[in-house]
Design an enzyme around this catalytic site. Sequence first.
Site, PDB file in Angstrom:
ATOM      1  N   ARG A  98       0.847  -1.190   0.000  1.00  0.00           N
ATOM      2  CA  ARG A  98       0.000   0.000   0.000  1.00  0.00           C
ATOM      3  C   ARG A  98       0.886   1.245   0.000  1.00  0.00           C
ATOM      4  NH1 ARG A  98      -4.710   2.317  -1.451  1.00  0.00           N
ATOM      5  NH2 ARG A  98      -6.011   3.057   0.268  1.00  0.00           N
ATOM      6  N   THR A 374      -9.318   0.631  -9.398  1.00  0.00           N
ATOM      7  CA  THR A 374      -8.559  -0.517  -8.933  1.00  0.00           C
ATOM      8  C   THR A 374      -8.699  -1.619  -9.970  1.00  0.00           C
ATOM      9  OG1 THR A 374      -9.200   0.158  -6.727  1.00  0.00           O
ATOM     10  CG2 THR A 374      -8.376  -2.079  -6.965  1.00  0.00           C
ATOM     11  N   THR A 392      -3.964  -0.699  -7.329  1.00  0.00           N
ATOM     12  CA  THR A 392      -4.826   0.413  -7.694  1.00  0.00           C
ATOM     13  C   THR A 392      -4.063   1.720  -7.846  1.00  0.00           C
ATOM     14  OG1 THR A 392      -6.825   1.627  -7.019  1.00  0.00           O
ATOM     15  CG2 THR A 392      -5.316   0.964  -5.274  1.00  0.00           C
ATOM     16  N   ASP A 416      -7.666   8.531   0.566  1.00  0.00           N
ATOM     17  CA  ASP A 416      -8.220   7.461   1.389  1.00  0.00           C
ATOM     18  C   ASP A 416      -7.961   7.663   2.882  1.00  0.00           C
ATOM     19  OD1 ASP A 416      -9.499   6.059  -0.551  1.00  0.00           O
ATOM     20  OD2 ASP A 416      -8.018   4.472  -0.746  1.00  0.00           O
ATOM     21  N   SER A 446      -9.862  -0.454   0.856  1.00  0.00           N
ATOM     22  CA  SER A 446     -10.988  -1.379   0.763  1.00  0.00           C
ATOM     23  C   SER A 446     -10.661  -2.599  -0.091  1.00  0.00           C
ATOM     24  CB  SER A 446     -12.206  -0.660   0.159  1.00  0.00           C
ATOM     25  OG  SER A 446     -12.631   0.396   0.983  1.00  0.00           O
ATOM     26  N   GLY A 466     -13.215  -1.132  -7.406  1.00  0.00           N
ATOM     27  CA  GLY A 466     -14.467  -0.460  -7.102  1.00  0.00           C
ATOM     28  C   GLY A 466     -14.487   0.417  -5.873  1.00  0.00           C
ATOM     29  N   GLY A 467     -13.304   0.858  -5.357  1.00  0.00           N
ATOM     30  CA  GLY A 467     -13.319   1.712  -4.173  1.00  0.00           C
ATOM     31  C   GLY A 467     -13.936   0.981  -2.990  1.00  0.00           C
TER      32      GLY A 467
END
Length: 565
Positions: A98, A374, A392, A416, A446, A466-467
């Site tokens: 991340r 993503t 993503t 985010d 997510s 898709g967030g």
Amino acid sequence: MKKLNVALLQILYLPIFICSYSAVNAQTYGKNGMVVSDNVLASEVGIDILKKGGNAINASIATAFALAVTHPEAGNVGGGGFIVLMKSDGEVTTFDFREKAPLKATPDLFQDSNGNLIEGSNHETIKAVGVPGTVAGLYLAHQKYGSLPWADLVQPAVNLAGNGFPMTWGLYQVALRMSEMDESYDIMKNYFRNDEGLVIQPGEIWKQQALANTLSLIRDHGHNGFYLGPVAEEIEAYMKAKGGIITKEDLAKYNAIERKPLKGTYKDFEIYSMPPPSSGGVALIEMMNLMELADLNKIEFNSTAYVHLVGEAMKRAFADRAEHLGDPDFNPDLPLDRLLSKEFAKKRFDNIDMTKASLSDSSKYGQLYDGSSTTHFSVVDKDGNAVSLTYTLEHSYGVKMGSSKLGFIFNNEMGDFNPVAGVTNSRGQIGSNPNLIAPEKRMLSSMTPTIVAKDGKPYLIIGSPGGRTIINTVFQTVLNVLEYDMRIDKAIEAMKIHHQWLPDEIRYERHLMSPDTRYALELMGHKLRPVNNLGVLMGITYDPRLKVYVGGADSASKDGAAVGY
């Protein structure tokens, strides 16, 4: 819809093994391996690696870099993500790559002088870019579990970028829109143009020489090819020129992390997913625990009662997500054991009223329920090693900025983070402490790459873009396969809904929910909002009777495909 004629053009132009791939609403079978991704060329690159003796990690790395070329909307070297790996011996691990907040990031980075969020600043400006993690994550996974040389895994992407591939109709639709953007989005305005400045037409070869050069440095120098040297220097120079805050020091300090997976159970199945800073695994397992308590034999699939129950489970999981979850390296006391426990689920389940919708109260988070672009691909090899990988840029094409000298697009993942401490409202802005901005902190995600096992072997490999909707589309697809015994393509295509606690509404896929069901849900107190689509799922299941892997690519993907052999 996928275009067969485009795929044939791609095969004619590129020296890639010809493999069958899935048409809409069809499954693909493979005895020796399977790759399901958002682009047929990337899936074929992954299969080629498997055929050469590579394992699932090798194929995943090659597929990921190929997607950075063929699926720039989300495939990336400028973003980050997560890997869930199940090895053939049943051991499961994960990789967290991340993005991180830059060293110069502050809690008030996106606030005005009065402490209010500056509209759009955390998604649409250069300060919205987090320190990218993709190259570090793929390299770490290779160092731990790869079997083929790193250079051999990156080279196919170098070839795709340098030699080009035919423009697809899916990319062309985006190209027309992006070519009309203003000059502040420098890279996007010219991203899909040829040397004459014209938008590349479907079937014409699209080359990305700057990206090929960047990928060549990554091929030759691994992790350091991105985080040190010419690429890092150009990233810093670009940031300085545009008012960004990422520096060479940020890049040099970036690290990916191997983490212990989350584990849950649903009846006879074991569920493995990502721990924080992903919130997906926690929410998925919490919701599956809730559904295990329901008597689904008496609740017909897609009925009013089913949609109500699923929506109520989503509310509770997302309220808990918002209250408790963040980067575990900054929040050492995350209550994961409690959130994942069957006892906690029983407490949440007992509060569900099957006759009316519960309230989403921004002041109470999950306490109310006592008594939240993503791309994804799935890979499995002949030995039963399985990979579920989601990565993503955040929004489609991220922040839509990037150096033309490097050829890739930056993420906008700083959006985010919770932008204003203590401010949680009915529009969906969250202000809880665990996910506030801090230097080198990873923002809550997510993404929900997941592997479900049965008898110690991979049974379902699944994920989606898709967030925040990712969690719920994966949850419903897992439920479809495990509880309703749907084949993978039907499970992916079945109607999905989404509730994220705040705003207090059920989003549903337009034309897939009956008017009678909508009316009945509204009478129960639910607010409904139609959307065109939820998720772009890429999944693999194992058929124990045929002893074969079965792949399915979401028909919502413009160029996606399942490829097996």
